[in-house]
Design a protein around this motif. Structure first.
Motif, PDB file in Angstrom:
ATOM      1  N   ALA A 156      11.170   7.541   2.724  1.00  0.00           N
ATOM      2  CA  ALA A 156      12.347   6.845   2.199  1.00  0.00           C
ATOM      3  C   ALA A 156      12.092   6.326   0.786  1.00  0.00           C
ATOM      4  O   ALA A 156      12.954   6.441  -0.105  1.00  0.00           O
ATOM      5  CB  ALA A 156      12.714   5.692   3.131  1.00  0.00           C
ATOM      6  N   PHE A 157      10.897   5.730   0.549  1.00  0.00           N
ATOM      7  CA  PHE A 157      10.586   5.191  -0.776  1.00  0.00           C
ATOM      8  C   PHE A 157      10.513   6.315  -1.818  1.00  0.00           C
ATOM      9  O   PHE A 157      10.969   6.146  -2.968  1.00  0.00           O
ATOM     10  CB  PHE A 157       9.264   4.433  -0.741  1.00  0.00           C
ATOM     11  CG  PHE A 157       9.318   3.168   0.078  1.00  0.00           C
ATOM     12  CD1 PHE A 157      10.524   2.666   0.540  1.00  0.00           C
ATOM     13  CD2 PHE A 157       8.155   2.482   0.420  1.00  0.00           C
ATOM     14  CE1 PHE A 157      10.577   1.503   1.298  1.00  0.00           C
ATOM     15  CE2 PHE A 157       8.195   1.331   1.166  1.00  0.00           C
ATOM     16  CZ  PHE A 157       9.409   0.840   1.617  1.00  0.00           C
ATOM     17  N   ILE A 158       9.935   7.469  -1.446  1.00  0.00           N
ATOM     18  CA  ILE A 158       9.851   8.589  -2.387  1.00  0.00           C
ATOM     19  C   ILE A 158      11.245   9.071  -2.767  1.00  0.00           C
ATOM     20  O   ILE A 158      11.545   9.339  -3.947  1.00  0.00           O
ATOM     21  CB  ILE A 158       9.013   9.732  -1.782  1.00  0.00           C
ATOM     22  CG1 ILE A 158       7.539   9.318  -1.701  1.00  0.00           C
ATOM     23  CG2 ILE A 158       9.159  11.015  -2.604  1.00  0.00           C
ATOM     24  CD1 ILE A 158       6.663  10.319  -0.980  1.00  0.00           C
ATOM     25  N   ASN A 159      12.160   9.187  -1.780  1.00  0.00           N
ATOM     26  CA  ASN A 159      13.522   9.633  -2.066  1.00  0.00           C
ATOM     27  C   ASN A 159      14.240   8.662  -2.998  1.00  0.00           C
ATOM     28  O   ASN A 159      14.952   9.081  -3.927  1.00  0.00           O
ATOM     29  CB  ASN A 159      14.310   9.790  -0.766  1.00  0.00           C
ATOM     30  CG  ASN A 159      13.955  11.072  -0.030  1.00  0.00           C
ATOM     31  OD1 ASN A 159      13.352  11.974  -0.603  1.00  0.00           O
ATOM     32  ND2 ASN A 159      14.307  11.146   1.246  1.00  0.00           N
ATOM     33  N   THR A 218      18.049  -2.130  -3.089  1.00  0.00           N
ATOM     34  CA  THR A 218      17.204  -3.130  -2.435  1.00  0.00           C
ATOM     35  C   THR A 218      17.099  -2.808  -0.949  1.00  0.00           C
ATOM     36  O   THR A 218      18.102  -2.754  -0.240  1.00  0.00           O
ATOM     37  CB  THR A 218      17.771  -4.546  -2.615  1.00  0.00           C
ATOM     38  OG1 THR A 218      17.944  -4.826  -4.005  1.00  0.00           O
ATOM     39  CG2 THR A 218      16.813  -5.588  -2.012  1.00  0.00           C
ATOM     40  N   VAL A 219      15.862  -2.571  -0.514  1.00  0.00           N
ATOM     41  CA  VAL A 219      15.599  -2.285   0.898  1.00  0.00           C
ATOM     42  C   VAL A 219      15.129  -3.582   1.572  1.00  0.00           C
ATOM     43  O   VAL A 219      14.188  -4.234   1.101  1.00  0.00           O
ATOM     44  CB  VAL A 219      14.520  -1.188   1.049  1.00  0.00           C
ATOM     45  CG1 VAL A 219      14.198  -0.968   2.531  1.00  0.00           C
ATOM     46  CG2 VAL A 219      14.976   0.090   0.401  1.00  0.00           C
ATOM     47  N   HIS A 220      15.767  -3.964   2.676  1.00  0.00           N
ATOM     48  CA  HIS A 220      15.387  -5.151   3.446  1.00  0.00           C
ATOM     49  C   HIS A 220      14.801  -4.705   4.779  1.00  0.00           C
ATOM     50  O   HIS A 220      15.462  -3.985   5.545  1.00  0.00           O
ATOM     51  CB  HIS A 220      16.598  -6.054   3.698  1.00  0.00           C
ATOM     52  CG  HIS A 220      17.268  -6.527   2.441  1.00  0.00           C
ATOM     53  ND1 HIS A 220      16.804  -7.558   1.680  1.00  0.00           N
ATOM     54  CD2 HIS A 220      18.403  -6.067   1.808  1.00  0.00           C
ATOM     55  CE1 HIS A 220      17.595  -7.754   0.639  1.00  0.00           C
ATOM     56  NE2 HIS A 220      18.577  -6.856   0.696  1.00  0.00           N
ATOM     57  N   GLN A 255       0.828  -1.194   0.000  1.00  0.00           N
ATOM     58  CA  GLN A 255       0.000   0.000   0.000  1.00  0.00           C
ATOM     59  C   GLN A 255       0.870   1.254   0.000  1.00  0.00           C
ATOM     60  O   GLN A 255       0.573   2.230  -0.708  1.00  0.00           O
ATOM     61  CB  GLN A 255      -0.930  -0.002   1.207  1.00  0.00           C
ATOM     62  CG  GLN A 255      -1.911   1.155   1.225  1.00  0.00           C
ATOM     63  CD  GLN A 255      -2.863   1.085   2.402  1.00  0.00           C
ATOM     64  OE1 GLN A 255      -2.817   0.138   3.173  1.00  0.00           O
ATOM     65  NE2 GLN A 255      -3.714   2.074   2.534  1.00  0.00           N
ATOM     66  N   ILE A 256       1.962   1.245   0.784  1.00  0.00           N
ATOM     67  CA  ILE A 256       2.877   2.400   0.812  1.00  0.00           C
ATOM     68  C   ILE A 256       3.533   2.577  -0.553  1.00  0.00           C
ATOM     69  O   ILE A 256       3.683   3.708  -1.048  1.00  0.00           O
ATOM     70  CB  ILE A 256       3.930   2.213   1.916  1.00  0.00           C
ATOM     71  CG1 ILE A 256       3.254   2.145   3.290  1.00  0.00           C
ATOM     72  CG2 ILE A 256       4.946   3.342   1.889  1.00  0.00           C
ATOM     73  CD1 ILE A 256       4.202   1.851   4.436  1.00  0.00           C
ATOM     74  N   ILE A 257       3.911   1.467  -1.205  1.00  0.00           N
ATOM     75  CA  ILE A 257       4.522   1.560  -2.534  1.00  0.00           C
ATOM     76  C   ILE A 257       3.529   2.137  -3.538  1.00  0.00           C
ATOM     77  O   ILE A 257       3.885   2.985  -4.377  1.00  0.00           O
ATOM     78  CB  ILE A 257       5.017   0.169  -2.989  1.00  0.00           C
ATOM     79  CG1 ILE A 257       6.196  -0.292  -2.118  1.00  0.00           C
ATOM     80  CG2 ILE A 257       5.443   0.200  -4.458  1.00  0.00           C
ATOM     81  CD1 ILE A 257       6.663  -1.700  -2.399  1.00  0.00           C
ATOM     82  N   SER A 258       2.284   1.707  -3.482  1.00  0.00           N
ATOM     83  CA  SER A 258       1.273   2.214  -4.411  1.00  0.00           C
ATOM     84  C   SER A 258       1.093   3.715  -4.252  1.00  0.00           C
ATOM     85  O   SER A 258       0.995   4.454  -5.246  1.00  0.00           O
ATOM     86  CB  SER A 258      -0.053   1.487  -4.186  1.00  0.00           C
ATOM     87  OG  SER A 258       0.087   0.098  -4.427  1.00  0.00           O
TER      88      SER A 258
END
Length: 592
Positions: free
Chosen positions: A484-487, A575-577, A443-446
């Motif tokens: 973080a994902f947006i950056n 790649t984020v873990h 959902q955050i990725i979308s």
């Protein structure tokens, strides 16, 4: 319910006292049963002659008096080490006398000798048990032989079958009463004299019973002592394992608490007493203090009782001195062979010192980061300030309008540069007020993709997603992960100025959630790759050098890491873990 500390086990003397008290209680039961049997046999069923009533009653009284004496010995702790042997010997003597007055070896209750052999096998050592066998056999044999040779009279027990014969006395001398007939209710001084035939007066029967008694007593002692030897070995192994476990728990400083289905404490060890010792003064305070700690019906123990899941949570409490304590509590169910939960166990570890060290380490890390930031700020802000200072000095010396226009434009750019640096620093240092919640990564990725599609850098780029629909959740601060994902997405788009493709994937691998940002841009040079997570390092004309530094800080704060794979001229893969959220206590979230 027995609540006790396993480190405070009974000493050997207390164990011996408990065994003696148990034996004394058993003898009181035997007194009662014997009294009922005597009254029933003589007064109700008339299976014995009245002449035996008072001797039997006297023997029961002797048994009761001896029990009182043994009770007094226990209370005064006299003859404790030999009290069990004394009770068994006196019981065997009294039993033999009672058998004599109630039919001798014809009495079916002669099997009670076996009961004392079994007791001696349980309570005494192997050699002493066989000594009891020898004593019981001696008393039984003495009783049988003295009645056989008419040293003592035989008292008829009517429950045992007897044959009657008629004996005609032709001479007065022959009419002298025998010991048998003296106590025979059918005896008559005149005429034909009916006479009982007693099995105890037949040598074959007596010798057979003596041999059978020896065989049964010896066999019983053999089996019971072997069984008890194995039980004692198992008990010793269990005791050693328990001591080993206690030493391990003591070395770790962990507390162990076992609760029943009503959440009542039934067992706990020394650390529990130490942590709650100032409050545990009686049974009521034990229950109340520990139940407050357990959390009643809404605590983790109650949840584990309901669903059987293992949980690990952190709890805190205030001790009587007003100090805050932190504990790591792991709760697990205990399951019976039928698969039902009947108890739960809590493993409690005091992590107060750990929390203090963590706070000190965080403070030290912040100080180091602050030093790094201060050095970076001095460098990054000092350069444009030096440039502006030089330009302003030149502007006071030159009146050229074109030079003044260029100088104003340069100063404006330098000011914007300082603004970007200050904005990044405030974004990094701003304290987070959000609570950790259950986060759905897909959902955050979308939401991230929707924001990236309208960014100016995405006009010539295509954005694709490959998301695992069964992706598990993670715990974290939702807005920080989104930031973080947006950056990462913006970095990927800015790496493709002439257009390209950004692919964002999600999946679960090796116990972690993996999120990949794959671009088809220019890639990263090896010497640049080593510095991309350092603060204020940038290759962009208008960059602050804090974007990836903040991203790395956020991911590490969530217990994760970032891997980078790149090929210059081909593209880059970030790649984020993140750790998968296990089935533990989950905070209340508003997210569905």
């Amino acid at each position: 319910m027995n609540i006790r500390d396993p480190n405070m086990t009974q000493n050997p003397l207390d164990q011996v006292l408990d065994l003696n008290l148990w034996f004394i209680r058993l003898r009181w039961v035997a007194c009662g049963v014997a009294l009922v049997l005597v009254v029933l046999t003589i007064k109700v069923l008339h299976l014995l002659t009245e002449v035996t009533f008072w001797p039997l009653l006297g023997l029961i009284g002797l048994l009761a008096i001896s029990n009182l004496v043994y009770t007094l010995f226990v209370k005064r702790r006299r003859f404790i080490s030999h009290l069990r042997e004394m009770q068994i010997v006196s019981d065997l003597v009294i039993l033999t006398l009672m058998l004599h007055f109630s039919g001798g070896i014809e009495n079916p209750l002669s099997f009670i000798y076996l009961f004392h052999v079994i007791l001696s096998g349980i309570l005494l050592e192997k050699k002493r048990c066989f000594a009891v066998v020898g004593l019981a056999f001696f008393l039984y044999t003495t009783l049988a032989l003295t009645e056989l040779y008419r040293v003592v009279p035989h008292y008829t027990l009517q429950i045992f079958p007897h044959a009657l014969i008629e004996q005609h006395h032709t001479a007065p001398e022959a009419s002298a009463p025998s010991p048998d007939r003296e106590h025979d209710p059918a005896h008559s001084p005149e005429g034909e004299k009916p006479h009982h035939l007693h099995a105890s007066h037949y040598p074959v029967y007596v010798s057979s019973m003596i041999i059978l008694e020896l065989f049964i007593l010896t066999l019983t002692a053999y089996f019971i002592t072997n069984i008890m030897d194995r039980l004692r070995e198992e008990q010793q192994r269990t005791r050693e394992e328990r001591q080993r476990l206690e030493h391990v728990l003591q070395a770790t400083g962990a507390g162990l608490l076992i609760l029943d289905k009503q959440l009542r404490p039934i067992w706990f060890n020394e650390p529990i007493v130490q942590w709650f010792g100032a409050e545990i003064t009686n049974r009521a305070s034990v229950d109340e203090t520990l139940r407050e700690w357990i959390g009643y019906e809404d605590g983790v123990a109650a949840q584990t009782l309901r669903d059987g899941q293992i949980r690990s949570v952190e709890q805190e409490r205030i001790d009587p001195e007003g100090h805050k304590q932190f504990f790591q509590v792991t709760v697990a169910p205990l399951i019976d062979p039928g698969g039902k939960i009947y108890q739960v166990v809590e493993l409690i570890q005091d992590i107060t010192e750990k929390k203090i060290l963590e706070a000190e380490m965080i403070h030290a890390a912040r100080v180091v980061t602050l030093g790094t930031m201060a050095a970076g700020i001095a460098h990054e802000v000092g350069n444009p300030l030096a440039s502006m200072s030089t330009r302003l000095h030149l502007m006071t010396q030159k009146n050229d309008p074109e030079f003044l226009r260029q100088s104003v434009e340069l100063i404006r750019k330098e000011i914007h540069r300082i603004e970007r640096i200050v904005r990044g620093i405030s974004q990094f240092g701003k304290p987070s007020q959000e609570s950790w919640t259950l986060c759905r990564i897909n959902q955050i990725i979308s939401e991230t993709v929707e924001m990236l599609r309208y960014h100016k850098s995405a006009r010539q780029c295509q954005i694709h997603t490959q998301l695992d629909p069964n992706l598990p959740s993670t715990l974290g601060v939702r807005d920080q992960l989104k930031q973080a994902f947006i950056n990462l997405g913006l970095n990927a788009l800015e790496a493709m100025p002439r257009g390209g493709q950004l692919t964002i994937t999600s999946g679960a691998r090796k116990g972690n959630i993996s999120i990949e940002f794959i671009d088809t841009g220019q890639g990263i040079e090896p010497e640049v790759l080593k510095k991309i997570f350092q603060p204020f390092y940038t290759t962009k004309e208008k960059g602050s050098g804090l974007g990836l530094f903040i991203v790395n800080h956020i991911i590490q704060a969530h217990g994760g890491r970032i891997d980078v794979e790149t090929n210059p001229g081909e593209g880059t893969r970030f790649t984020v873990h993140l750790p998968i959220h296990r089935s533990r206590r989950v905070p209340n979230t508003g997210e569905k």
